[in-house]
Scaffold this active site. Structure first.
Site, PDB file in Angstrom:
ATOM      1  N   HIS A 117      -0.760  -4.252 -14.376  1.00 30.30           N
ATOM      2  CA  HIS A 117      -2.204  -4.043 -14.365  1.00 30.30           C
ATOM      3  C   HIS A 117      -2.572  -3.069 -13.268  1.00 30.30           C
ATOM      4  O   HIS A 117      -2.011  -3.098 -12.179  1.00 30.30           O
ATOM      5  CB  HIS A 117      -2.946  -5.366 -14.148  1.00 30.30           C
ATOM      6  N   ASP A 151     -13.467 -13.763 -18.409  1.00 28.95           N
ATOM      7  CA  ASP A 151     -13.339 -12.435 -17.808  1.00 28.95           C
ATOM      8  C   ASP A 151     -13.893 -11.368 -18.734  1.00 28.95           C
ATOM      9  O   ASP A 151     -14.535 -10.419 -18.289  1.00 28.95           O
ATOM     10  CB  ASP A 151     -11.887 -12.115 -17.457  1.00 28.95           C
ATOM     11  N   ARG A 169     -20.293  -6.927 -15.253  1.00 28.58           N
ATOM     12  CA  ARG A 169     -20.143  -6.266 -13.944  1.00 28.58           C
ATOM     13  C   ARG A 169     -20.203  -4.751 -14.094  1.00 28.58           C
ATOM     14  O   ARG A 169     -20.724  -4.055 -13.228  1.00 28.58           O
ATOM     15  CB  ARG A 169     -18.808  -6.685 -13.295  1.00 28.58           C
ATOM     16  N   SER A 227     -10.514 -11.241 -11.839  1.00 29.45           N
ATOM     17  CA  SER A 227     -10.551 -10.594 -13.151  1.00 29.45           C
ATOM     18  C   SER A 227      -9.139 -10.201 -13.585  1.00 29.45           C
ATOM     19  O   SER A 227      -8.684 -10.522 -14.684  1.00 29.45           O
ATOM     20  CB  SER A 227     -11.462  -9.357 -13.050  1.00 29.45           C
ATOM     21  N   LYS A 267      -6.510 -12.593 -16.399  1.00 32.19           N
ATOM     22  CA  LYS A 267      -5.956 -12.001 -17.628  1.00 32.19           C
ATOM     23  C   LYS A 267      -4.433 -12.073 -17.615  1.00 32.19           C
ATOM     24  O   LYS A 267      -3.800 -12.359 -18.621  1.00 32.19           O
ATOM     25  CB  LYS A 267      -6.344 -10.525 -17.726  1.00 32.19           C
TER      26      LYS A 267
HETATM   27  N1  URA Z   1      -9.525  -4.155 -13.504  1.00 32.96           N
HETATM   28  C1  URA Z   1      -9.846  -5.375 -13.976  1.00 32.96           C
HETATM   29  O1  URA Z   1      -9.220  -5.910 -14.879  1.00 32.96           O
HETATM   30  N2  URA Z   1     -10.884  -6.015 -13.426  1.00 32.96           N
HETATM   31  C2  URA Z   1     -11.604  -5.488 -12.427  1.00 32.96           C
HETATM   32  O2  URA Z   1     -12.502  -6.140 -11.980  1.00 32.96           O
HETATM   33  C3  URA Z   1     -11.262  -4.220 -11.933  1.00 32.96           C
HETATM   34  C4  URA Z   1     -10.206  -3.564 -12.496  1.00 32.96           C
END
Ligand code: URA
Length: 435
Positions: A82, A161, A168, A183, A187
Site C-alpha cells: 500500500h 473505510d 475525507r 484507513s 484495508k
Molecule cells: N491511502 C489510504 O488508503 N488512506 C488514506 O487515508 C491515505 C492514503
C-alpha cells in the site's frame, strides 16, 4: 452513546475508548451516523490527533466492519502493498506483476483518487473494459488462477473505510496520521495478506510533508500490523517531485506499461525493486536483498512481469489491444506545452499543485459521485536538477479543451522554482525495517 458527545470529546482533546470507537464505526457503517457528523468527528481527529491505543482500536473496528478475508486455502503466503499516496504514483501497476511473476501471489485492494493524489483503481479503469468491482469470490478465484488481482475495495471489505475515505477526500480531512494509518491498515488487515509492504511518501506531493512525519506514520502502521499478527515493513520514499514523468490516469498506465516492457523511468523501477525485495524477504523467498533484487530484475528483463500484467488485465475484463498498443488508451484532444518562464536549474516542483491541476483538468474528484476524465493529465519534461532555457517545455498539459488548459497554467507555473546554480535531485528512499 451519542455521536454529538463523541465529537465533543474528541474536539476537547480526549481519547475515545475502544467501545466508543466500535460503536462509532458500527453505526457509521450501518448509515446510522450521517456524513455531516462523521465529517465533524474526522476534523476533530485531524486537529486533536489520537493516541496509539485509539489508533489501533479504530483500525481494528474499521477492519472488522465487513468480511475479513482468509486466503490461506489459496496459497501458503500472499503479499500486499500500500502507498500512502503521491503524485504520479503508478507503483502498484509495476510491482504487482513483478512479485506475482516470481511466484508470490498479490491480492490487492486499491483506492481511488484522494485529495490531490491519484488512485490505482481510477488508473486501471482507464483501460477499456477493466473491472475493479469484484466480489470476494471472484477476488479469491483470481488470486488462485492468476496470482495477481487488483480490485476496488469491495463493499464487504472494510466498508467503514470505503465510506470514510470518500468523505475525507471532500472534507479536507485527509492529512492525519491516525486517520491515514487506520484507513490503510484496516484495508490491509481485511484483505488477508500475510506480508505487507508500505510505501510511505513524504514531500510536497504527499500527505506527509516531512520525512519525520512519514517515519512516524510508517512506525504507527508497522506496529498495528504486528499487533494483528502480520509481517509488515515500510519504505519511506520521496515525493519532493512526481514519481516518473506521467501524472494522470491513462498517462500513468502508459508509463507503467513502458516500465513493464523494460523502458521505465529509473526512479519508478528502483522504488518497485526496493518494495518487491522487502516482500520477497518477508515471505522468505530470498535470503538477502541482493538476491531478491536479482530475481525481480530477471522477471522484468525476461518479459515475465509484462506477461503477468497482460494476464491480470484480461482476467479482469480489460482490452488487451489497448495495453499492447497504448496509443489506443484514452488520450486528450488538446496537448499543450508549458514553457519555462526563465532559464536556470529546476530546484523545486510543488507536487500537490500538479495533482490539484490534474483534478482541475477533470482527472480527480471534487465531490464523491463525480466522474473523472481518464485522458487528462501532465507529462513532465523537466524535473529537479534539470537545466532549462527560457521557453523550453517544462511539461505537456493534456486537457479536454483550451479553456481547461488556460485555467491551470498559472498554478502550474507557480509549482516550479528555479536556481541559477546546479541543483542535486532529491534522494529517493529509505527502508524502515519491520521486525
Ligand atoms: N491511502 C489510504 O488508503 N488512506 C488514506 O487515508 C491515505 C492514503
Amino acid at each position: 452513546m451519542h455521536m454529538v458527545e463523541l465529537i465533543a470529546k474528541k474536539r476537547d482533546g480526549y481519547a475515545l475508548t475502544s467501545a466508543e470507537l466500535d460503536w462509532l464505526i458500527a453505526n457509521y457503517t450501518a448509515q446510522a451516523i450521517p456524513d455531516y457528523q462523521m465529517s465533524a468527528w474526522a476534523m476533530a481527529v485531524v486537529l486533536r490527533g489520537m493516541d496509539a491505543h485509539e489508533t489501533t482500536a479504530l483500525t481494528l473496528a474499521m477492519a472488522r466492519s465487513g468480511t475479513m478475508l482468509d486466503l490461506h486455502d489459496l496459497a501458503p503466503v500472499t503479499v500486499d502493498k500500500h502507498s500512502t499516496g503521491g503524485i504520479g504514483d503508478k507503483t502498484t501497476l509495476l510491482l504487482g506483476p513483478l512479485v506475482a511473476a516470481v511466484g508470490l501471489p498479490m491480492a490487492k485492494m486499491s483506492g481511488r483518487g484522494l485529495g490531490f493524489s491519484g488512485g490505482t483503481v481510477d488508473k486501471l479503469e482507464s483501460i477499456p473494459g477493466f473491472r475493479t468491482a469484484l466480489s470476494s469470490d471472484e477476488f479469491r478465484r483470481l488470486v488462485r488462477e492468476v496470482g495477481l488481482v487488483i480490485a476496488a475495495q469491495s463493499s464487504d471489505l472494510a466498508p467503514a473505510d470505503k465510506q470514510l475515505y470518500a468523505l475525507r477526500d471532500v472534507t479536507a480531512t485527509v492529512a492525519s496520521i491516525p486517520l491515514i494509518a487506520a484507513s490503510v491498515m484496516s484495508k490491509k488487515l481485511a484483505a488477508g495478506a500475510d506480508c505487507i509492504v508500505l510505501d510511505v511518501k513524504y514531500g510536497s506531493g504527499a500527505f506527509m510533508a516531512t520525512k519525520a512525519e512519514a517515519r512516524q506514520l510508517a512506525q504507527t502502521m508497522v506496529k498495528i500490523g504486528h499487533q494483528a499478527g502480520r509481517r509488515v515493513s515500510a519504505v519511506l520514499s520521496s515525493m519532493q517531485q512526481p514519481l516518473g514523468y506521467a501524472v494522470g490516469n491513462a498517462l500513468e498506465v502508459r508509463e507503467a506499461i513502458a516500465a513493464l516492457r523494460g523502458n521505465g523511468p529509473s526512479d519508478l523501477v528502483e522504488l518497485c525493486l526496493s518494495l518487491g525485495s522487502q516482500l520477497l524477504l518477508m515471505a522468505e523467498r530470498a535470503s538477502d536483498e541482493a538476491s531478491a533484487r536479482a530475481m525481480l530484475h530477471e522477471a522484468l528483463q525476461s518479459g515475465a512481469a509484462w506477461a503477468k500484467f497482460c494476464h491480470m488485465v484480461t482476467s479482469q475484463g480489460g482490452d488487451l489491444a489497448s495495453i499492447e498498443q497504448p496509443d489506443l488508451l484514452p488520450s486528450a484532444p488538446v496537448q499543450i506545452a508549458l514553457p519555462a518562464p526563465r532559464a536556470g536549474y529546476v530546484s523545486a516542483i510543488a507536487g500537490a499543485s500538479l495533482g490539484l491541476a490534474v483534478n482541475a483538468l477533470g482527472g480527480g474528484r471534487s465531490h464523491k459521485e463525480e466522474r473523472i476524465d481518464p485522458r487528462v493529465g501532465l507529462s513532465l519534461q523537466a524535473r529537479i536538477g534539470d537545466q532549462v532555457y527560457l521557453g523550453q517545455p517544462l511539461l505537456t498539459i493534456h486537457a479536454a479543451s483550451m479553456s481547461a488548459v488556460e485555467a491551470v497554467v498559472p498554478q502550474l507555473l507557480a509549482a516550479y522554482q528555479f536556481s541559477d546554480t546546479p541543483v542535486k535531485p532529491p534522494a529517493l528512499m529509505e527502508v524502515v525495517p519491520g521486525d
